[in-house]
Design a protein around this motif. Structure first.
Motif, short mmCIF file in Angstrom:
data_model
loop_
_atom_site.label_atom_id
_atom_site.label_comp_id
_atom_site.label_asym_id
_atom_site.label_seq_id
_atom_site.Cartn_x
_atom_site.Cartn_y
_atom_site.Cartn_z
N TRP A 91 4.53 55.91 -11.34
CA TRP A 91 3.83 55.85 -12.62
C TRP A 91 4.74 55.39 -13.75
CZ3 TRP A 91 -0.40 55.41 -15.24
CH2 TRP A 91 -0.50 55.87 -16.55
N TRP A 94 8.63 50.09 -14.60
CA TRP A 94 8.41 48.84 -15.34
C TRP A 94 8.95 47.68 -14.51
CZ3 TRP A 94 12.10 45.92 -18.70
CH2 TRP A 94 11.45 44.92 -19.45
N THR A 98 6.54 42.37 -18.43
CA THR A 98 5.49 42.59 -19.43
C THR A 98 6.10 43.31 -20.63
OG1 THR A 98 4.90 44.68 -18.35
CG2 THR A 98 3.67 42.71 -17.69
N ALA A 100 7.22 45.97 -23.26
CA ALA A 100 7.38 47.41 -23.12
C ALA A 100 8.27 47.95 -24.22
CB ALA A 100 7.97 47.76 -21.75
N GLN A 181 0.01 44.65 -26.69
CA GLN A 181 0.18 44.28 -25.29
C GLN A 181 1.21 45.15 -24.58
OE1 GLN A 181 -1.93 41.98 -24.06
NE2 GLN A 181 -2.75 41.93 -26.14
N SER A 182 1.90 46.00 -25.30
CA SER A 182 3.02 46.76 -24.73
C SER A 182 2.57 48.02 -24.02
CB SER A 182 4.03 47.14 -25.82
OG SER A 182 4.74 46.02 -26.28
N THR A 183 3.39 48.43 -23.06
CA THR A 183 3.31 49.76 -22.47
C THR A 183 4.46 50.57 -23.05
OG1 THR A 183 2.37 48.88 -20.42
CG2 THR A 183 3.30 51.10 -20.33
N TYR A 184 4.21 51.84 -23.37
CA TYR A 184 5.20 52.69 -24.04
C TYR A 184 5.67 53.77 -23.06
CZ TYR A 184 3.44 50.23 -28.08
OH TYR A 184 3.08 49.23 -28.95
N TYR A 185 6.99 53.83 -22.86
CA TYR A 185 7.59 54.77 -21.92
C TYR A 185 8.37 55.82 -22.70
CZ TYR A 185 6.48 51.23 -18.42
OH TYR A 185 5.83 50.34 -17.61
N ALA A 209 -1.97 53.50 -23.08
CA ALA A 209 -0.81 52.61 -23.08
C ALA A 209 0.51 53.37 -23.01
CB ALA A 209 -0.82 51.74 -24.33
N VAL A 210 0.43 54.71 -22.93
CA VAL A 210 1.62 55.55 -22.99
C VAL A 210 1.87 56.23 -21.64
CG1 VAL A 210 2.73 57.49 -24.17
CG2 VAL A 210 1.19 55.97 -25.44
N ARG A 211 3.09 56.17 -21.18
CA ARG A 211 3.51 56.87 -19.97
C ARG A 211 4.64 57.81 -20.33
NH1 ARG A 211 3.04 52.25 -15.20
NH2 ARG A 211 1.02 51.41 -15.92
#
Length: 219
Positions: A91, A94, A98, A100, A181-185, A209-211
């Protein structure tokens, strides 16, 4: 194995694992200790190394009441063997291709360093942005590497070299990195993870969008 001590409370272990599976940035391994009487204790540690590095790199902060970290920080020597299981996790990963944003607190920056190193190898550094927090610069893992990556750094107990007053990470420091467009870790203690999640919500980032990867003392 290589052993280094970046500060009095931490150890960096670089471990050779023959015929290992390549990990994904953000994954972790379980390190198990086994006593002569058969008692075992294990703990999960994120990888700082990129997938194509020849060794696995772990940054371990010693916890006074921990079962595993004191041994790793104080007793492990070059030439010792460790029992590892991994890579684990699907999960909080990355692929480096893409957009992030990594948000880490204290040792929570470790899996984000793996992501950063992976981006460098792919030539996709422009897709990955970092905002990190720690009590002091001396306690921030990989501080030099994060600085070279132009990470936004918040120190809660001291003024930064750039003149930023002491204080926790703020929404204004994450705002320049916001991209639909981002994924946030997010990685850090439960308290840090909750606070960082609230900052993202205040900036209009949708929960999908948040992990989040939380850590804390083992039970």
């Amino acid at each position: 194995m290589e052993v280094a001590h970046p500060n009095a409370r931490a150890v960096v272990l670089r471990v050779e694992v023959p015929q290992r599976l390549d990990h994904l940035p953000g994954q972790h391994y379980v390190i198990r200790l086994r006593a002569e009487d058969g008692y075992t204790a294990s703990r999960s540690y994120s990888l700082a190394s990129a997938p194509d590095e020849e060794v696995l790199e772990f940054y371990v902060e010693e916890l006074a009441d921990g079962e595993v970290s004191p041994y790793l920080a104080e007793a492990v020597e070059v030439g010792d063997e460790l029992e590892l299981r991994g890579p684990i996790g699907g999960w909080f990963v990355w692929d480096g291709r893409t957009p992030a944003v990594g948000i880490g607190g204290g040792t929570g920056v470790v899996p984000l360093v793996s992501m950063l190193r992976h981006a460098r190898r792919l030539g996709t550094e422009g897709l990955f942005h970092l905002a990190v927090g720690a009590r002091t610069l001396a306690e921030l893992p990989y501080a030099d590497e994060l600085g070279e990556a132009h990470a936004a750094v918040a120190l809660s107990r001291e003024r930064s070299a750039a003149g930023r007053p002491a204080g926790r990470l703020a929404a204004a420091e994450i705002a320049p990195f916001v991209d639909p467009q981002s994924t946030y870790y997010i990685c850090g203690s439960a308290g840090f993870a909750e606070a960082a999640s609230e900052l993202l919500m205040s900036l209009g980032i949708p929960p999908g969008a948040v992990r989040v990867e939380r850590f804390g003392p083992s039970g």
